[in-house]
Scaffold this motif. Structure first.
Motif, mmCIF file in Angstrom:
data_model
loop_
_atom_site.group_PDB
_atom_site.id
_atom_site.type_symbol
_atom_site.label_atom_id
_atom_site.label_comp_id
_atom_site.label_asym_id
_atom_site.label_seq_id
_atom_site.Cartn_x
_atom_site.Cartn_y
_atom_site.Cartn_z
ATOM 1 N N SER A 1 44.525 50.612 16.526
ATOM 2 C CA SER A 1 43.915 49.526 15.673
ATOM 3 C C SER A 1 43.463 50.257 14.525
ATOM 4 C CB SER A 1 42.699 48.893 16.129
ATOM 5 O OG SER A 1 41.725 49.976 16.692
ATOM 6 N N ALA A 2 43.159 51.709 14.401
ATOM 7 C CA ALA A 2 42.735 52.204 13.374
ATOM 8 C C ALA A 2 43.876 52.596 12.314
ATOM 9 C CB ALA A 2 42.265 53.897 13.593
ATOM 10 N N ALA A 3 45.189 52.857 12.989
ATOM 11 C CA ALA A 3 46.432 52.996 12.144
ATOM 12 C C ALA A 3 46.651 51.766 11.530
ATOM 13 C CB ALA A 3 47.610 53.796 13.184
ATOM 14 N N ARG A 4 46.575 50.492 12.058
ATOM 15 C CA ARG A 4 47.136 49.463 11.574
ATOM 16 C C ARG A 4 46.045 48.964 10.565
ATOM 17 N NH1 ARG A 4 49.233 45.562 16.476
ATOM 18 N NH2 ARG A 4 49.229 44.206 14.845
ATOM 19 N N GLY A 5 45.044 49.258 10.771
ATOM 20 C CA GLY A 5 43.802 49.086 9.511
ATOM 21 C C GLY A 5 43.880 49.916 8.380
ATOM 22 N N LEU A 6 44.335 51.218 8.611
ATOM 23 C CA LEU A 6 44.522 52.213 7.607
ATOM 24 C C LEU A 6 45.951 51.765 6.936
ATOM 25 C CD1 LEU A 6 43.484 55.766 9.327
ATOM 26 C CD2 LEU A 6 42.149 54.354 7.228
ATOM 27 N N ALA A 7 46.826 51.496 7.402
ATOM 28 C CA ALA A 7 48.082 51.218 6.751
ATOM 29 C C ALA A 7 47.883 49.851 6.059
ATOM 30 C CB ALA A 7 49.052 50.950 7.865
ATOM 31 N N LEU A 8 47.018 49.012 6.451
ATOM 32 C CA LEU A 8 46.974 47.717 5.896
ATOM 33 C C LEU A 8 46.084 47.927 4.433
ATOM 34 C CD1 LEU A 8 47.229 44.677 5.533
ATOM 35 C CD2 LEU A 8 45.108 44.395 6.788
ATOM 36 N N ALA A 9 45.100 48.851 4.442
ATOM 37 C CA ALA A 9 44.339 49.047 3.379
ATOM 38 C C ALA A 9 44.908 50.081 2.354
ATOM 39 C CB ALA A 9 42.903 49.766 3.814
ATOM 40 N N LEU A 10 45.824 50.787 2.794
ATOM 41 C CA LEU A 10 46.357 51.763 1.810
ATOM 42 C C LEU A 10 47.757 51.303 1.197
ATOM 43 C CD1 LEU A 10 45.717 54.960 4.035
ATOM 44 C CD2 LEU A 10 44.669 54.199 1.888
ATOM 45 N N PRO B 1 37.065 46.304 23.656
ATOM 46 C CA PRO B 1 37.923 47.101 22.888
ATOM 47 C C PRO B 1 38.211 46.746 21.466
ATOM 48 C CG PRO B 1 39.464 45.563 24.077
ATOM 49 C CD PRO B 1 37.852 45.422 24.580
ATOM 50 N N PRO B 2 38.449 47.840 20.512
ATOM 51 C CA PRO B 2 38.849 47.308 19.215
ATOM 52 C C PRO B 2 39.779 46.214 18.896
ATOM 53 C CG PRO B 2 38.847 49.946 19.442
ATOM 54 C CD PRO B 2 38.893 49.044 20.986
ATOM 55 N N VAL B 3 39.533 45.490 17.838
ATOM 56 C CA VAL B 3 40.479 44.252 17.518
ATOM 57 C C VAL B 3 41.755 44.658 16.979
ATOM 58 C CG1 VAL B 3 40.682 42.270 16.577
ATOM 59 C CG2 VAL B 3 38.722 42.511 17.645
ATOM 60 N N LEU B 4 43.049 44.341 17.390
ATOM 61 C CA LEU B 4 43.892 44.867 16.721
ATOM 62 C C LEU B 4 44.266 43.949 15.359
ATOM 63 C CD1 LEU B 4 46.489 45.642 19.698
ATOM 64 C CD2 LEU B 4 45.243 47.270 18.189
ATOM 65 N N LEU B 5 44.540 44.522 14.440
ATOM 66 C CA LEU B 5 44.512 43.665 13.035
ATOM 67 C C LEU B 5 46.209 43.181 13.172
ATOM 68 C CD1 LEU B 5 42.858 45.965 10.417
ATOM 69 C CD2 LEU B 5 41.928 43.787 11.698
ATOM 70 N N ASP B 6 46.397 41.916 12.592
ATOM 71 C CA ASP B 6 47.961 41.418 12.546
ATOM 72 C C ASP B 6 48.322 42.125 11.261
ATOM 73 O OD1 ASP B 6 47.655 39.983 14.591
ATOM 74 O OD2 ASP B 6 46.566 38.277 13.693
#
Length: 208
Positions: A81-90, A203-208
């Motif tokens: 979830s951290a990787a998906r959030g960071l990738a989306l933001a960056l 658990p942390p929510v997985l971002l789409d």
């Protein structure tokens, strides 16, 4: 000469927070902090410290590599979830790498990879052939023959990985991120359902 792409790899699929920063083929830095719990609170500060130590900002990254398991269910979801959030933001790609593949980095393929699955069993997969696309087997550790070269835990008489987990993830991600489809996102790699009941904390929510 164009700058070498910076790739950040990290993993929380086991009792640790592991991270590595790669510039081309050079490892700028890596860290592995043992912890049985608390990865959700610790991961981002650890990543930020690693970047700051080498005077790198989030905006400098070309890609992210993340361990997708198999391993600890909650830990896998934390890092994915951290990787998906960071990738989306960056606005950069995030490449998912299984632990089974990561621990064979640096070995001539094909080779077998094994991870403990409790109760004298292991997750076993052949890496480097068409079988990579198949789910690994859950097998009795005593069923593995001496003729098989198996990368995994030394205390099970397997050959130890050559690289720390985060460096291996970063190196694989560095080879793949430019050719990965733009809409592909990392996802947890589970082999079987959890043996225990779900944790009380969501658990942390997985971002789409």
């Amino acid at each position: 000469m164009p700058p070498k792409p910076l790739v950040l790899g990290f993993d929380t699929s086991a009792a640790h927070c592991a991270a590595a920063l790669l510039a081309g083929n050079e490892v700028l830095g890596e860290t592995l902090v043992p912890m049985k719990k608390g990865q959700a609170e610790s991961l981002l500060p650890i990543l930020e410290d690693l970047l700051a130590t080498h005077d790198v900002s989030w905006a400098d990254l070309a890609a992210i590599g993340v361990g997708t398991g198999p391993g600890n269910f909650t830990g896998i979801r934390v890092s994915v979830s951290a990787a998906r959030g960071l990738a989306l933001a960056l606005g950069i790609p995030a490449v998912g790498v299984t632990t089974l593949e990561a621990q064979t980095e640096g070995f001539e393929k094909p080779v077998f990879s094994a991870i403990e699955a409790r109760r004298d069993h292991v997750y076993l997969q052949e890496i480097g052939t068409a079988s990579d696309v198949l789910q690994p087997l859950v097998t009795d550790v005593n069923a593995i023959t001496r003729e098989q070269t198996v990368i995994g835990a030394e205390h099970l008489s397997f050959t130890a990985p050559k690289l720390q987990i985060a460096e291996a993830i970063a190196r694989i991600a560095a080879r793949r991120f430019e050719s990965q489809p733009s809409d592909m996102r990392p996802a947890p790699f589970y082999v079987r359902k959890a043996d225990a009941a779900p944790a009380k904390d969501a658990p942390p929510v997985l971002l789409d």
